[in-house]
Design an enzyme around this catalytic site. Structure first.
Site, PDB file in Angstrom:
ATOM      1  N   CYS A  73       1.091  -1.221  -0.003  1.00 23.66           N
ATOM      2  CA  CYS A  73       0.198   0.085   0.140  1.00 23.66           C
ATOM      3  C   CYS A  73       1.035   1.055   0.103  1.00 23.66           C
ATOM      4  CB  CYS A  73      -0.744  -0.249   0.904  1.00 23.66           C
ATOM      5  SG  CYS A  73      -2.040   1.554   0.746  1.00 23.66           S
TER       6      CYS A  73
ATOM      7  N   CYS B  85      -0.261   4.205   0.102  1.00 21.52           N
ATOM      8  CA  CYS B  85      -0.546   5.125   0.559  1.00 21.52           C
ATOM      9  C   CYS B  85       0.197   5.829   2.114  1.00 21.52           C
ATOM     10  CB  CYS B  85      -2.279   5.073   0.700  1.00 21.52           C
ATOM     11  SG  CYS B  85      -2.844   4.872   2.788  1.00 21.52           S
TER      12      CYS B  85
ATOM     13  N   CYS C 196      -0.789   3.921   5.912  1.00 22.94           N
ATOM     14  CA  CYS C 196      -0.072   2.957   6.429  1.00 22.94           C
ATOM     15  C   CYS C 196       1.711   2.552   7.242  1.00 22.94           C
ATOM     16  CB  CYS C 196      -0.414   1.704   5.038  1.00 22.94           C
ATOM     17  SG  CYS C 196      -2.214   0.944   5.333  1.00 22.94           S
TER      18      CYS C 196
END
Ligand SMILES: N[C@@H](CCC(=O)N[C@@H](CSCO)C(=O)NCC(=O)O)C(=O)O
Ligand SMILES: [Zn+2]
Ligand SMILES: [Zn+2]
Length: 190
Positions: free
Chosen positions: A47, A49, A52
């Site tokens: 991930c 993003c 995280c």
């Protein structure tokens, strides 16, 4: 190219379908927070993003889900705090080393009942390998030069992972089904 994540850079290590869990530890040198998982994870993914937890030097997090009732904090839970209680995923991090031990969804949400965890915090082998790369373009928001993004996507493809700028189609379909049912556009039972 900078490291995507240690579990991706040199190819994936396949998980063991019969693996039944293990313990996660934070990075403190003493009084480590310990979390016990009673099963393997599912939907493990890279991930990109901004929310995280990523290990030092990695462009991506690797995060999977496990049912809430399969997770327990088994030592030094007093060191945990929720880093953003307004986020959908309430990430419980160690106050001292900053590592995220688990992310819990407490509000109404399609993934309620699942906790988000990072299996690299475990010494055990057999955890499900990453299945796809999510939120790839999000690394640009965090300062990664857009001219390098094709190389990032190529690297994921070279190790066998599809790349997406949200979650995988299967997970997006789950979210859309939940949203459609909530809005009364789909029957509650399909
Ligand atoms: N561009 C944003 C995206 C953040 C985002 O939506 N993240 C997803 C995936 S996290 C694990 O797969 C999400 O569901 N977030 C909910 C939450 O974090 O509470 C960014 O980079 O910040
Ligand atoms: Zn710690
Ligand atoms: Zn994320």
């Amino acid at each position: 190219m900078p490291s995507l994540h240690a579990s991706v850079d040199n190819g994936l290590t396949k998980g063991d379908p019969n693996f039944s869990g293990g313990k996660l530890y934070c990075h403190c040198s003493s009084k480590k927070v310990e979390v016990t998982l009673k099963s393997n994870v599912a939907h493990n993914h890279a991930c990109g993003c901004s929310k995280c937890w990523k290990p030092e030097g990695a462009l991506f997090s690797v995060v999977g889900v496990i049912p809430v009732d399969q997770l327990s904090v088994t030592a030094n839970g007093d060191k945990l705090h929720v880093i953003d209680s307004s986020a959908a995923i309430q990430r419980n991090a160690c106050k001292e080393c900053g590592v995220h031990l688990f992310g819990r969804i407490v509000n109404d949400h399609p993934f309620k009942g699942l906790d988000f965890v990072h299996t690299e915090l475990s010494d055990s082998k057999g955890w499900q390998e990453p299945q796809f790369a999510a939120f790839v373009s999000s690394i640009i928001e965090q300062g990664f030069h857009p001219k390098g993004i094709d190389e990032v996507r190529e690297k994921f493809k070279a190790v066998g992972l599809q790349t997406y700028d949200v979650l995988s189609p299967a997970l997006m379909d789950l979210i859309a089904t939940y949203t459609g049912q909530k809005a009364g556009k789909l029957p509650a039972k399909l």
